[in-house]
Structure formats: C-alpha cells, structure tokens
Design a protein around this motif. Structure first.
Motif, PDB file in Angstrom:
ATOM      1  N   ARG A 185      51.213  46.066  39.732  1.00  0.00           N
ATOM      2  CA  ARG A 185      51.366  45.316  41.110  1.00  0.00           C
ATOM      3  C   ARG A 185      52.393  44.642  41.804  1.00  0.00           C
ATOM      4  NH1 ARG A 185      49.550  39.748  37.443  1.00  0.00           N
ATOM      5  NH2 ARG A 185      47.428  40.971  38.052  1.00  0.00           N
ATOM      6  N   GLU A 187      52.023  44.871  45.849  1.00  0.00           N
ATOM      7  CA  GLU A 187      52.574  43.995  46.241  1.00  0.00           C
ATOM      8  C   GLU A 187      53.944  44.457  47.817  1.00  0.00           C
ATOM      9  OE1 GLU A 187      54.803  41.284  43.858  1.00  0.00           O
ATOM     10  OE2 GLU A 187      53.337  39.743  43.219  1.00  0.00           O
ATOM     11  N   ASP A 236      38.241  46.753  47.598  1.00  0.00           N
ATOM     12  CA  ASP A 236      38.316  45.389  47.831  1.00  0.00           C
ATOM     13  C   ASP A 236      39.667  45.359  47.201  1.00  0.00           C
ATOM     14  OD1 ASP A 236      37.905  42.703  48.226  1.00  0.00           O
ATOM     15  OD2 ASP A 236      35.990  42.669  47.366  1.00  0.00           O
ATOM     16  N   ARG A 237      40.744  44.727  47.954  1.00  0.00           N
ATOM     17  CA  ARG A 237      42.126  44.161  47.223  1.00  0.00           C
ATOM     18  C   ARG A 237      41.740  42.715  46.262  1.00  0.00           C
ATOM     19  NH1 ARG A 237      46.341  44.273  52.665  1.00  0.00           N
ATOM     20  NH2 ARG A 237      45.444  46.267  53.075  1.00  0.00           N
ATOM     21  N   ASP A 238      40.911  41.801  46.753  1.00  0.00           N
ATOM     22  CA  ASP A 238      40.226  40.998  45.896  1.00  0.00           C
ATOM     23  C   ASP A 238      39.408  40.901  44.787  1.00  0.00           C
ATOM     24  OD1 ASP A 238      41.513  39.309  47.510  1.00  0.00           O
ATOM     25  OD2 ASP A 238      40.345  38.645  48.630  1.00  0.00           O
ATOM     26  N   ARG A 263      28.805  42.159  42.855  1.00  0.00           N
ATOM     27  CA  ARG A 263      28.932  42.665  43.995  1.00  0.00           C
ATOM     28  C   ARG A 263      29.356  44.523  43.774  1.00  0.00           C
ATOM     29  NH1 ARG A 263      33.658  39.057  42.751  1.00  0.00           N
ATOM     30  NH2 ARG A 263      34.406  40.363  41.634  1.00  0.00           N
ATOM     31  N   ARG A 268      37.968  47.900  41.056  1.00  0.00           N
ATOM     32  CA  ARG A 268      38.757  48.599  40.951  1.00  0.00           C
ATOM     33  C   ARG A 268      38.672  49.720  41.109  1.00  0.00           C
ATOM     34  NH1 ARG A 268      42.097  44.276  42.386  1.00  0.00           N
ATOM     35  NH2 ARG A 268      44.113  45.118  40.541  1.00  0.00           N
ATOM     36  N   SER A 306      38.706  42.733  40.979  1.00  0.00           N
ATOM     37  CA  SER A 306      39.462  42.452  39.339  1.00  0.00           C
ATOM     38  C   SER A 306      39.505  44.143  39.680  1.00  0.00           C
ATOM     39  CB  SER A 306      38.238  42.226  38.645  1.00  0.00           C
ATOM     40  OG  SER A 306      37.019  43.195  38.124  1.00  0.00           O
TER      41      SER A 306
END
Length: 780
Positions: free
Chosen positions: A404, A408, A600-602, A640, A608, A604
């Motif tokens: 993470r 970022e 898809d960065r959004d 999704r 991913r 889970s």
C-alpha cells in the motif's frame, strides 16, 4: 562482495583513440570470441543499444542486461551488458571490458571507473576503451597494461560559426540546458520544418523514437544535450555548439577541449567525413582549440578520482570515516561532495535514524538506501527526505516496503497528461521507483512492481514522444509522392486489383513497392501511418500487412510484453520507425485482448489478485491457483467479475471470448513467442483434437486445453461436458453444444477423469430450470 582480481595471466589491454574509431564494435566482436564476457558502458541508453545488438545476433537467452533501472537476466547467460556502476563483479567471465575509461577523471562518477580499472578483471582478457587523454594515467596506475591505439575512420573539419539558416541537413545542435534545447528545436521547426530532440533524461523508448525520426529522414535536424557524446551513434554530418559552457551540478564552467572533441566527434560516422563549429550568436572556437579537435591532440589527465570501497559498517561514524579515507597512492584524488555520502551525512544527524541503525546489517542497509540515484534533480533536501522515508519503512515492523505504501507513491505517476516538463518530471520519479523495485530484498512482489514501473515508464515515454513531435515537428503529409513520375493522379498502379480511393489502396501500393514495382514511393510512411486493423498476427508471432511480412514478435520481459523485430528488408532509420510502429501495434493488440481484465484501483485486494492472475494467464487460470482469492471474494466483487464476462468452472476460471477465434490465435502467438512452443492446429482454437501436438500438460493448460485420454479438449468445452454430464442433458443436444456426433459422445464422456465433478447437495429442480446453452460455468 567483490571478487579478487583474476590471476596475472589475464591480459590487460587499453584500446584508446578518438571518436569514430570502431573501438566499441571491435570490443564486442572480441567479447563474442570468448565463451563468456561482460562489458560496462557509461549510459543506460548505450547499454540498451548494445544489448539489443548482441541479443539480436546470438539470442536473448545468452545475454543479460543490468542497469540501475532494468535487469533482464536469463537463467544461464553467457554475456553481461551493463552500466559501469551496475557491473556484477562477483560473476566470473573470460572477457571483461569497460568503455569510456577516460571517465576516471570525472568529478562525480570517476571513482567507479577508477575502481573498475584497478580491480575488475576477466579471467583471460580485460579491455579498457577510451580517449588518449587517459593513457599516461592508465599506464601509471596499471603498469603492466598494453596500450593500443586506433585511428579515426574519417576526418573532422572545423567550419567556424554558422547561422541557423546556414546549417546543413543532418546537423546536430548541442545545447546544455532543457530550455536551450526547446528554444533551438522551436526555431528549427519554424525555419526547417522540425527537429528530433535527445535529452539525457529521456527513457530509452522515447530516445529511440526520436532518433528513429532523425535516422529515417523524417526530420533533418537533431537538437541534443551532451548525452550524444557518449557513443550514441547517429548519422550526423555536422555538430554545432549552441553554447560552450555547461552547469556541471555545482557551478557553470567552460567545456574542456576533450569534452568539446568528444561531442564534435559524433559528426562523420564510419567512413563519412564530418564537420563542427558553433551556432551564432555563440562565439566561435579559437584556432588553437579547433586544431586540437581536428588533430585529436589534448593534454593528458593528471589524476583519477578515487573513493574507498573497503567500507567499515560497524556503526554510522565508522562508515562515514571510511568513506573519507585518503587515497592510497599518487595519481589518485579523493571524491568530493558525492550525493550518496552527502545524503548519509545528513541522515546521520537524525536521532531516530541513529537508533534504527544499531547493527552492522542496518548500517549496510542505510548505505544501500543512500545510493538510490536522485533522478529528479530537485532540491537535495527533497531527495534526502525520500531516502529517510524508505529507510524508515525498511527498519519498521514489516522490514520491507509495503504494498500500500508503494502503491500510494507509484500509482500517482501513472498519468500521461501534461506538458513536456511535467512528463519528464514523472519519468524521472518513475526511474527512482524502478531502481527501488529492483532491490528485491526490500519489497514483496518485486517482479510485480518492476513490471508496474516499466508499464508506467512506457506509457509516459509514448506520451512524451507525442508531445515532442507536436511541439517541435511540423507534420506535413502532402509532400509524400503517391504516384509515379509521369503517371496521372488516381491511376491504378500495375498489379493492383483495388481501385484508387479504396481503404486498402495505399497498402496495395505498398505491396507493389515491396515487389519492386515502384521503388520511388515512400513505403515506410504508408506502413508507419497504417491503422491497427491493417496489421495481422499469426499464431507463430509473425506480423504482416496485406500478406506481406513486416516483422515478428520475440520474447520480452513477460508474456504480456513481447519485443518486436522488423523484417530484414528494412534497415537504418526505416527499421527504427517501423519497429516503433510494430511495438505500438503489439501493445495495442495485447490491450485489446485483455480489455475486460483491466486493473481496477477501487477493487478489493482479492478481486485485484484474481484479475492479475487472469491477465498473466491471458484470460485463464486454474481454480487451484486462485483458491485464496476465490474464498475471499465478496458477493459484490463476484458480481463485478461476472459483468466482465469471467466465468468460474470446475477446473478453470476463464473468459469464454478469449479461448476461441481471433483471441485464441493472439494468445497462441504470445505464448509461442514467450515459451518457444509450437501449438500447431490448437492455435486455431478447435473444441477438441484427437491428434494434438506433443506438448506438456502445463503448456496445454496455459493455452486452455486439458488432456482427456489421447485427446485434448478446450477448457470451456470441458466445463460444458462436466455440466452436461452432471445434469443429464439430452445426448443430441449435448453433442451439438460440444461439437461432436452422438456416436462419439459416450466415449468422450467416459474419458473424463474421475474426481472432476463438483460435489454438491442434490436437490430437485424444476425441468424448466435446466440450462442447455453452451455457456458453462457459474457466475462469480
């Protein structure tokens, strides 16, 4: 740990001479005469250029590329192409060489070249290549070395000061700041139609694209920094200096005569004579300087820059003291003001860091962190802050750079919008994280982050090339001739069955050109401008246009990132331009193939992770491999994934559209190139085959097939078989779905191994609820 110098039997050779003597070419040939070898080069761009040449000649499996930002190491390489700083000196090779050895006198990088001169040795032979300015110093430091000279292959003539309107075609204007480069490129655009731009901050991908424009004659002028002085070979006839001063990182100073000669020597490659001078309003070179450059006569260097490499990491103070140890012999001068030692001194003043660096391993780790290059070249304090935050992560509870935390900082760079300077800034920061990603002990999933930073670099590089063209090249298409001399406009060319104006008329012209019918026409421009749909790719990785071969895919860093080679009919600048176009085609083809599996960065983490496995498998993975992600998927994530067209069977998770038709042929091409396999008729995606090629179960599974007895069955067909067998669907309907006769069906069903049927609680179902379509597999 560095290996000790090889036995004295290793022959030491210094091959010295001016530019355009063929030293590097001769060295590469000599290296390939040995069973193993290593060459250290001064620039990442040059290392990549040599790697491409050597690997194209002997194969990528025998060649490794190692720079600070890129590592391509096959299982058992024979030859190592590296930047000088990245040379793995613990690897023993028969032949070892270092290029541009005169850089032992360089104020900031010289200590590395000096260390290689004193300590790097091949088992049988060691070569040092460079300018005559270093010969006295080399002989003093290594008395047993044999010094050989090579004369320049062509002459170099001073033309004095020229105005912009007097610059001859195939000129390179050399400036020393990005502002000067931009200014000159815009002036040339307005006067001469455009210029290619080469900066040291460019990635190899952008640099190659810019050079391809120049080499192919798309533009006749090049504006560059002194990055072109280090062995980057281009067809330059004249070098014009925009300025005779440069900022060297500490102060603005006049260029030395050897530095001027190194850059001026880029003019007149091979047997073609070249010229040099200044560009008004810059003052002309003095007669003495001009004669010295023409005759290649310069003062010898007096000192080599040195730094202690036998470091004491018992504690921070011991490390700092050992870095400042005095030179052990005459002819050496201490390195002053190095970025890494300055960063170490600054960080050592922080109490929290001193507490963290409480043992030899932690002190050694801090020194490794301090050696992260400052590619951004902003305020030194900003780079020190970055180094401090990286060290804090590495000495924190996790003792690594967390996913993470990295995400970022890296993902924000994946933005191809903005002007040239903005993109250059993002590229520079991406290079920093690329360097970090290759420190495999610092982070988990190192290969993932290496590939991620490379993807970002490629995207930014492509965007930067487009911005450079938009700003500095006048795009004029009307001058391209589309008819032969004497042929009326719109007439059909001989042998072309397509009428003028048809969408493929220009490509038929291309075929005629390649057949030799119209050699005057600009076939390369038609190819480079051709739409994506005009290119075809067969299952063996061959790329064609209208049936005419133009290139082939070859193994890249991963199955999703193939490299390309152009057909042998193309050479020089045309080959470079076509290679750039074919790379774009390959990238677009892979992107279209896996469009539904985009990150898809959004999403889970389990979602991913599953998408990552599916992309790596080109739309397919086994349930066993994805078991962890499947168990952790929420109902929303499953929904999704279902909307993406992903299906979960009893053995496979797959996208039905990717295991048949054109998609299967594309997958077969990518897998064939990467794994060196021939999938034969399976590349066309048949539902089953009774005579499959001899492939391992792993290769079959990678393509999407399962061995059933002596047959192989496509994964989606197998899932349909399992579903149909479980639900007792009518045999006639089942055979139609599978693609076999009712007589063949029982034998095929009997061959399915036991244990493939999913266990589940039986319950009565309404007859209308039975599924009879071929869409096997459950939703996510």
């Amino acid at each position: 740990m560095l290996r000790a110098a090889a036995p004295l039997a290793s022959e030491l050779v210094a091959l010295l001479g001016p530019t355009n003597t063929g030293k590097t070419h001769h060295c590469i040939e000599r290296m390939l005469d040995h069973e193993s070898g290593m060459i250290g080069l001064p620039l990442r761009l040059l290392a990549r250029e040599v790697y491409d040449k050597v690997s194209a000649r002997i194969g990528q499996q025998r060649v490794a590329l190692i720079t600070g930002e890129e590592k391509r190491v096959p299982p058992r390489p024979d030859y190592w192409i590296c930047t000088v700083e990245a040379m793995p000196l613990d690897v023993e090779v028969d032949f070892l060489a270092v290029d541009e050895i005169q850089m032992i006198a360089h104020p900031s990088r010289g200590h590395v070249f000096t260390h290689r001169l004193l300590h790097a040795r091949g088992i049988r032979e060691t070569w040092f290549l460079g300018s005559h300015t270093a010969w006295r110093l080399i002989r003093h430091l290594v008395p047993t070395i044999k010094v050989n000279s090579k004369p320049r292959l062509s002459s170099l003539r001073h033309r004095g000061r020229l105005g912009l309107g007097q610059l001859p075609p195939r000129s390179a204007v050399v400036a020393f700041t990005s502002a000067q480069v931009y200014e000159m490129a815009e002036r040339i655009k307005h006067r001469r139609g455009g210029a290619a731009v080469v900066l040291g901050a460019l990635s190899p991908r952008t640099r190659n694209a810019q050079v391809a424009m120049y080499q192919s004659g798309e533009v006749d002028y090049l504006v560059a920094t002194d990055a072109i002085g280090m062995g980057l070979n281009m067809s330059v006839s004249h070098v014009a200096f925009h300025s005779l001063e440069k900022f060297d990182g500490r102060h603005c100073r006049a260029l030395s005569v050897p530095e001027l000669a190194q850059i001026a020597g880029r003019a007149g490659r091979h047997l073609n004579d070249g010229s040099f001078g200044t560009l008004a309003p810059c003052a002309p070179l003095s007669d003495d300087v001009a004669r010295a450059i023409e005759n290649h006569r310069f003062e010898s260097d007096r000192h080599a820059v040195w730094r202690n490499h036998d470091l004491n990491t018992d504690d921070l103070d011991a490390l700092i003291d050992s870095l400042h140890a005095p030179p052990p012999r005459p002819g050496l001068r201490s390195l002053a003001g190095a970025d890494d030692s300055n960063a170490l001194t600054s960080l050592a003043q922080r109490p929290w860091l001193r507490r963290a660096a409480n043992c030899r391993e932690r002190v050694d780790l801090l020194w490794q962190v301090c050696q992260i290059p400052d590619y951004r070249k902003l305020l030194p304090e900003a780079h020190v802050e970055l180094l401090g935050s990286i060290y804090a992560q590495l000495t924190g509870p996790g003792e690594c750079l967390g996913g993470r935390w990295l995400s970022e900082r890296i993902e924000r760079l994946d933005d191809d919008q903005g002007d040239i300077d903005t993109l250059l800034g993002r590229l520079a920061f991406t290079r920093t994280w690329t360097y970090v990603s290759h420190q495999t002990r610092w982070l988990q999933r190192a290969k993932h982050w290496q590939q991620r930073t490379r993807d970002i670099e490629d995207r930014l590089s492509d965007a930067l090339h487009e911005r450079l063209m938009q700003r500095f090249v006048e795009r004029r298409r009307g001058h391209l001739r589309t008819t032969q001399p004497g042929q009326r406009s719109g007439a059909r060319s001989a042998g072309s069955p397509i009428a003028p104006g048809h969408a493929f008329a220009s490509l038929m012209q291309l075929r005629d050109e390649l057949d030799g019918r119209t050699p005057q026409q600009p076939s390369i421009d038609i190819l480079v401008d051709a739409a994506h749909e005009c290119f075809t790719l067969d299952p063996q990785g061959r790329i064609a246009v209208e049936g005419t071969p133009v290139g082939v895919l070859r193994r890249g860093t991963s199955v999703l990132h193939p490299e390309v080679s152009v057909a042998s009919e193309f050479s020089g600048g045309d080959a470079l331009r076509l290679e750039r176009r074919l790379r774009a085609f390959a990238k677009d083809a892979v992107g279209q193939l896996l469009g539904n599996l985009a990150e898809d960065r959004d999403a889970s983490a389990p979602e991913r992770g599953l998408l990552y496995q599916l992309r790596a498998g080109l739309g397919l993975c086994t349930k066993v491999a994805a078991e962890t992600q499947l168990k952790s998927l929420s109902s929303e994530a499953r929904a999704r994934l279902t909307r993406r067209g992903i299906r979960t069977g009893r053995r496979f998770i797959y996208c039905p559209d990717l295991v048949q038709g054109d998609a299967m042929r594309m997958r077969a091409a990518l897998l064939s190139v990467y794994h060196s396999r021939n999938f034969g008729p399976l590349a066309e995606g048949p539902r089953s085959s009774s005579q499959p090629p001899r492939l391992s179960d792993a290769d079959l599974s990678g393509l999407g097939y399962v061995r059933v007895g002596s047959n192989v069955v496509r994964c989606d067909v197998l899932e349909t078989l399992l579903t149909a067998k479980e639900r007792a669907i009518d045999p006639t309907e089942m055979a139609a779905v599978i693609g076999c006769t009712t007589e063949e069906l029982p034998a095929l069903l009997a061959l399915i191994p036991k244990g493939t049927k999913r266990r589940r609680r039986r319950r009565k179902r309404h007859p209308n609820a039975q599924q009879t379509s071929g869409q096997s597999g459950s939703s996510m």
